[in-house]
Scaffold this motif. Structure first.
Motif, PDB file in Angstrom:
ATOM      1  N   GLY A   1     -18.249 -13.702  13.424  1.00 39.23           N
ATOM      2  CA  GLY A   1     -19.110 -14.486  14.302  1.00 39.23           C
ATOM      3  C   GLY A   1     -18.417 -15.671  14.936  1.00 39.23           C
ATOM      4  N   THR A   2     -17.122 -15.527  15.230  1.00 39.07           N
ATOM      5  CA  THR A   2     -16.383 -16.618  15.860  1.00 39.07           C
ATOM      6  C   THR A   2     -15.474 -16.023  16.932  1.00 39.07           C
ATOM      7  OG1 THR A   2     -14.992 -18.565  15.458  1.00 39.07           O
ATOM      8  CG2 THR A   2     -14.554 -16.617  14.087  1.00 39.07           C
ATOM      9  N   ILE A   3     -14.438 -16.744  17.322  1.00 39.63           N
ATOM     10  CA  ILE A   3     -13.499 -16.289  18.344  1.00 39.63           C
ATOM     11  C   ILE A   3     -12.082 -16.419  17.806  1.00 39.63           C
ATOM     12  CG2 ILE A   3     -14.995 -16.771  20.326  1.00 39.63           C
ATOM     13  CD1 ILE A   3     -13.605 -19.444  20.671  1.00 39.63           C
ATOM     14  N   ALA A   4     -11.181 -15.640  18.396  1.00 37.43           N
ATOM     15  CA  ALA A   4      -9.796 -15.655  17.921  1.00 37.43           C
ATOM     16  C   ALA A   4      -9.176 -17.039  18.024  1.00 37.43           C
ATOM     17  CB  ALA A   4      -8.974 -14.635  18.705  1.00 37.43           C
ATOM     18  N   TYR A   5      -9.533 -17.806  19.055  1.00 34.90           N
ATOM     19  CA  TYR A   5      -9.018 -19.168  19.209  1.00 34.90           C
ATOM     20  C   TYR A   5      -9.212 -19.961  17.908  1.00 34.90           C
ATOM     21  CZ  TYR A   5     -10.038 -18.220  24.236  1.00 34.90           C
ATOM     22  OH  TYR A   5     -10.141 -17.684  25.497  1.00 34.90           O
ATOM     23  N   GLU A   6     -10.429 -19.893  17.355  1.00 34.58           N
ATOM     24  CA  GLU A   6     -10.720 -20.680  16.162  1.00 34.58           C
ATOM     25  C   GLU A   6      -9.945 -20.165  14.956  1.00 34.58           C
ATOM     26  OE1 GLU A   6     -14.473 -22.439  13.569  1.00 34.58           O
ATOM     27  OE2 GLU A   6     -14.789 -20.657  14.822  1.00 34.58           O
ATOM     28  N   LEU A   7      -9.838 -18.855  14.822  1.00 33.99           N
ATOM     29  CA  LEU A   7      -9.055 -18.319  13.713  1.00 33.99           C
ATOM     30  C   LEU A   7      -7.640 -18.877  13.725  1.00 33.99           C
ATOM     31  CD1 LEU A   7     -10.035 -14.519  13.683  1.00 33.99           C
ATOM     32  CD2 LEU A   7     -11.011 -16.367  12.313  1.00 33.99           C
ATOM     33  N   PHE A   8      -7.005 -18.859  14.895  1.00 33.45           N
ATOM     34  CA  PHE A   8      -5.628 -19.336  14.999  1.00 33.45           C
ATOM     35  C   PHE A   8      -5.528 -20.839  14.705  1.00 33.45           C
ATOM     36  CE2 PHE A   8      -5.010 -15.906  18.500  1.00 33.45           C
ATOM     37  CZ  PHE A   8      -4.797 -14.927  17.549  1.00 33.45           C
ATOM     38  N   CYS A   9      -6.443 -21.607  15.287  1.00 31.24           N
ATOM     39  CA  CYS A   9      -6.306 -23.065  15.247  1.00 31.24           C
ATOM     40  C   CYS A   9      -6.663 -23.671  13.904  1.00 31.24           C
ATOM     41  CB  CYS A   9      -7.164 -23.699  16.339  1.00 31.24           C
ATOM     42  SG  CYS A   9      -6.584 -23.402  18.021  1.00 31.24           S
ATOM     43  N   ARG A  10      -7.436 -22.953  13.088  1.00 31.03           N
ATOM     44  CA  ARG A  10      -7.901 -23.566  11.846  1.00 31.03           C
ATOM     45  C   ARG A  10      -6.959 -23.337  10.667  1.00 31.03           C
ATOM     46  NH1 ARG A  10     -13.597 -21.319  10.597  1.00 31.03           N
ATOM     47  NH2 ARG A  10     -13.390 -22.727   8.825  1.00 31.03           N
ATOM     48  N   LEU A  11      -5.866 -22.617  10.842  1.00 29.58           N
ATOM     49  CA  LEU A  11      -4.941 -22.414   9.728  1.00 29.58           C
ATOM     50  C   LEU A  11      -4.413 -23.750   9.232  1.00 29.58           C
ATOM     51  CD1 LEU A  11      -2.838 -19.281  10.731  1.00 29.58           C
ATOM     52  CD2 LEU A  11      -4.858 -19.408   9.263  1.00 29.58           C
ATOM     53  N   THR A  12      -4.331 -23.902   7.929  1.00 31.79           N
ATOM     54  CA  THR A  12      -3.944 -25.179   7.340  1.00 31.79           C
ATOM     55  C   THR A  12      -2.438 -25.243   7.109  1.00 31.79           C
ATOM     56  OG1 THR A  12      -4.252 -24.389   5.075  1.00 31.79           O
ATOM     57  CG2 THR A  12      -6.185 -25.308   6.191  1.00 31.79           C
ATOM     58  N   PRO A  13      -1.911 -26.445   6.851  1.00 30.60           N
ATOM     59  CA  PRO A  13      -0.459 -26.592   6.696  1.00 30.60           C
ATOM     60  C   PRO A  13       0.135 -25.811   5.532  1.00 30.60           C
ATOM     61  CG  PRO A  13      -1.447 -28.718   7.188  1.00 30.60           C
ATOM     62  CD  PRO A  13      -2.586 -27.762   6.942  1.00 30.60           C
ATOM     63  N   ARG A  14      -0.670 -25.449   4.547  1.00 30.45           N
ATOM     64  CA  ARG A  14      -0.052 -24.731   3.421  1.00 30.45           C
ATOM     65  C   ARG A  14       0.222 -23.264   3.739  1.00 30.45           C
ATOM     66  NH1 ARG A  14      -4.070 -23.851  -1.755  1.00 30.45           N
ATOM     67  NH2 ARG A  14      -5.619 -22.494  -0.776  1.00 30.45           N
ATOM     68  N   VAL A  15      -0.241 -22.792   4.890  1.00 29.68           N
ATOM     69  CA  VAL A  15       0.174 -21.459   5.323  1.00 29.68           C
ATOM     70  C   VAL A  15       1.601 -21.565   5.849  1.00 29.68           C
ATOM     71  CG1 VAL A  15      -0.237 -19.602   6.977  1.00 29.68           C
ATOM     72  CG2 VAL A  15      -2.172 -20.743   5.883  1.00 29.68           C
ATOM     73  N   GLU A  16       2.498 -20.843   5.241  1.00 33.72           N
ATOM     74  CA  GLU A  16       3.895 -20.851   5.664  1.00 33.72           C
ATOM     75  C   GLU A  16       4.016 -20.205   7.031  1.00 33.72           C
ATOM     76  OE1 GLU A  16       8.218 -19.206   4.021  1.00 33.72           O
ATOM     77  OE2 GLU A  16       6.330 -18.332   3.307  1.00 33.72           O
ATOM     78  N   ARG A  17       4.717 -20.869   7.945  1.00 40.28           N
ATOM     79  CA  ARG A  17       4.992 -20.293   9.273  1.00 40.28           C
ATOM     80  C   ARG A  17       6.433 -19.825   9.324  1.00 40.28           C
ATOM     81  NH1 ARG A  17       0.096 -23.236   9.131  1.00 40.28           N
ATOM     82  NH2 ARG A  17      -0.942 -23.209  11.166  1.00 40.28           N
ATOM     83  N   ILE A  18       6.611 -18.602   9.782  1.00 40.55           N
ATOM     84  CA  ILE A  18       7.926 -18.024   9.973  1.00 40.55           C
ATOM     85  C   ILE A  18       8.006 -17.499  11.392  1.00 40.55           C
ATOM     86  CG2 ILE A  18       9.503 -16.161   9.298  1.00 40.55           C
ATOM     87  CD1 ILE A  18       8.332 -16.309   6.503  1.00 40.55           C
ATOM     88  N   VAL A  19       9.087 -17.810  12.084  1.00 42.74           N
ATOM     89  CA  VAL A  19       9.286 -17.316  13.444  1.00 42.74           C
ATOM     90  C   VAL A  19      10.327 -16.208  13.388  1.00 42.74           C
ATOM     91  CG1 VAL A  19       9.962 -17.888  15.798  1.00 42.74           C
ATOM     92  CG2 VAL A  19       8.747 -19.581  14.407  1.00 42.74           C
ATOM     93  N   GLU A  20       9.956 -15.072  13.967  1.00 40.32           N
ATOM     94  CA  GLU A  20      10.905 -13.971  14.039  1.00 40.32           C
ATOM     95  C   GLU A  20      10.949 -13.433  15.457  1.00 40.32           C
ATOM     96  OE1 GLU A  20       9.565 -10.799  11.469  1.00 40.32           O
ATOM     97  OE2 GLU A  20       8.351  -9.932  13.072  1.00 40.32           O
ATOM     98  N   GLU A  21      12.055 -12.834  15.793  1.00 44.08           N
ATOM     99  CA  GLU A  21      12.196 -12.234  17.114  1.00 44.08           C
ATOM    100  C   GLU A  21      11.399 -10.932  17.184  1.00 44.08           C
ATOM    101  OE1 GLU A  21      13.661 -13.322  19.994  1.00 44.08           O
ATOM    102  OE2 GLU A  21      13.676 -15.187  18.868  1.00 44.08           O
TER     103      GLU A  21
END
Length: 357
Positions: free
Chosen positions: A337-357
């Motif tokens: 019942g939401t939008i993808a924008y909110e899913l992406f933006c609400r991730l908290t800092p403890r989620v590890e971010r990894i950038v890959e090609e």
């Protein structure tokens, strides 16, 4: 086993989605929207991946200055302009464009000390009724800005309110109202957000401003065919337990899911403390080792439970994809019942971010 709650950012997908934008709007330049930490994907990594865009757009100085400090020389447009006259010298020093949407901003520019002029975009409110000057005021705003020594180049901008609905005539009316407001006055124009870019060629103008589509989510509300976009983020966790539950067993806080039969139930290492939506209901899709499964019971702070009847061979350590490659975020958003924008933006800092090609 290390706890895993990880978002992998796919740089190649960002570039591919930019190419989709260019194919849909071949006559326009592209202003990539990077506000809100690039929709939760990470401002600087996304800016690197989208360095082929013609300009970058953010909401405020706190988002614009890191781009300049990192060496990005693109035109950078601040979509809410300056928030006080005190910011104008910094706009001039860092060569930042300001969207002008209110009379008080005109007053600030007219009283600003002489210095390097800043480029501005006049925002015309053609129906969003959020920010912008009414169409009948546009010509007067232009004249005031043109007479102002603090102002350099002048461009035009509006925001489409209903372009996500390809059957809604509002977008065509907004385009007409925008052109009528501008009349014969000079200056490049920008109307199209992601939905306008992919679905409304009449709105392309000189500049398109794609946001959500660059991150691989469809901007449309209908089911009339998903654009050829690739998810730029894959959010994943791991199964940390698998149990055999009996018919009638209640799962999670409040017993929000009752097992309809003897069945396997898994526990994944992610929850609302990581930004996954607590209100996501039973049946919200996930992938377990590539097999479609579903939430079972209420999402907890650090964990969520998964109905594994669709993945009966699942075992602790198996990958759980919450959204991304193989599971578009908008499908999860629809279930929650939401939008993808909110899913992406609400991730908290403890989620590890990894950038890959």
């Amino acid at each position: 086993m290390t706890r895993i709650a990880r978002a992998t950012i796919h740089a190649a997908a960002l570039r591919e989605n930019l190419a989709v934008v260019r194919r849909h709007a071949p006559g326009a330049r592209v202003m990539a929207v990077l506000k809100a930490d690039a929709y939760g994907h990470g401002l600087l990594p996304v800016a690197d991946a989208l360095a082929g865009a013609d300009a970058l757009a953010v909401s405020c100085l706190a988002e614009a200055l890191p781009l300049r400090e990192a060496g990005f020389g693109h035109r950078v447009v601040l979509l809410e302009g300056f928030f006080s006259g005190d910011e104008i010298p910094l706009f001039a020093e860092r060569r930042l464009d300001a969207v002008i949407h209110a009379p008080w901003q005109l007053d600030c520019l007219e009283s600003a000390a002489r210095g390097r002029p800043i480029d501005v975009w006049i925002k015309v409110d053609t129906g969003m009724h959020r920010l912008g000057f009414p169409p009948e005021a546009a010509a007067g705003v232009y004249r005031r800005l043109r007479a102002c020594p603090a102002v350099g180049e002048i461009r035009w901008l509006t925001h489409l309110a209903s372009a996500d609905d390809r059957d809604d005539p509002t977008t065509g009316a907004q385009v007409d109202d925008f052109e009528a407001a501008r009349g014969e006055l000079p200056g490049e124009v920008s109307l199209a957000n992601s939905a306008g870019t992919l679905g409304w060629p009449v709105a392309h103008g000189d500049w398109v401003r794609p946001g959500i589509c660059l991150y691989g989510a469809s901007p449309f509300i209908d089911g009339g065919g998903r654009p050829p976009l690739r998810p730029a983020m894959t959010l994943e966790a791991r199964l940390i337990a698998v149990h055999r539950r009996c018919k009638g067993d209640r799962i999670g806080y409040g017993g929000g899911f009752t097992c309809p039969e003897d069945m396997p139930v898994g526990v994944a290492s992610i929850g609302y403390g990581d930004g996954y939506p607590r209100h996501a209901p039973n049946g919200t899709p996930v992938l377990v080792a590539g097999h479609l499964a579903a939430l079972a019971g209420r999402v907890s702070m650090d964990m969520l439970c998964v109905d594994l009847r669709g993945a009966p061979q699942a075992a602790p350590g198996d990958r759980v994809t919450l959204w991304g490659e193989g599971l578009p975020a908008e499908r999860v958003a629809d279930a929650a019942g939401t939008i993808a924008y909110e899913l992406f933006c609400r991730l908290t800092p403890r989620v590890e971010r990894i950038v890959e090609e």
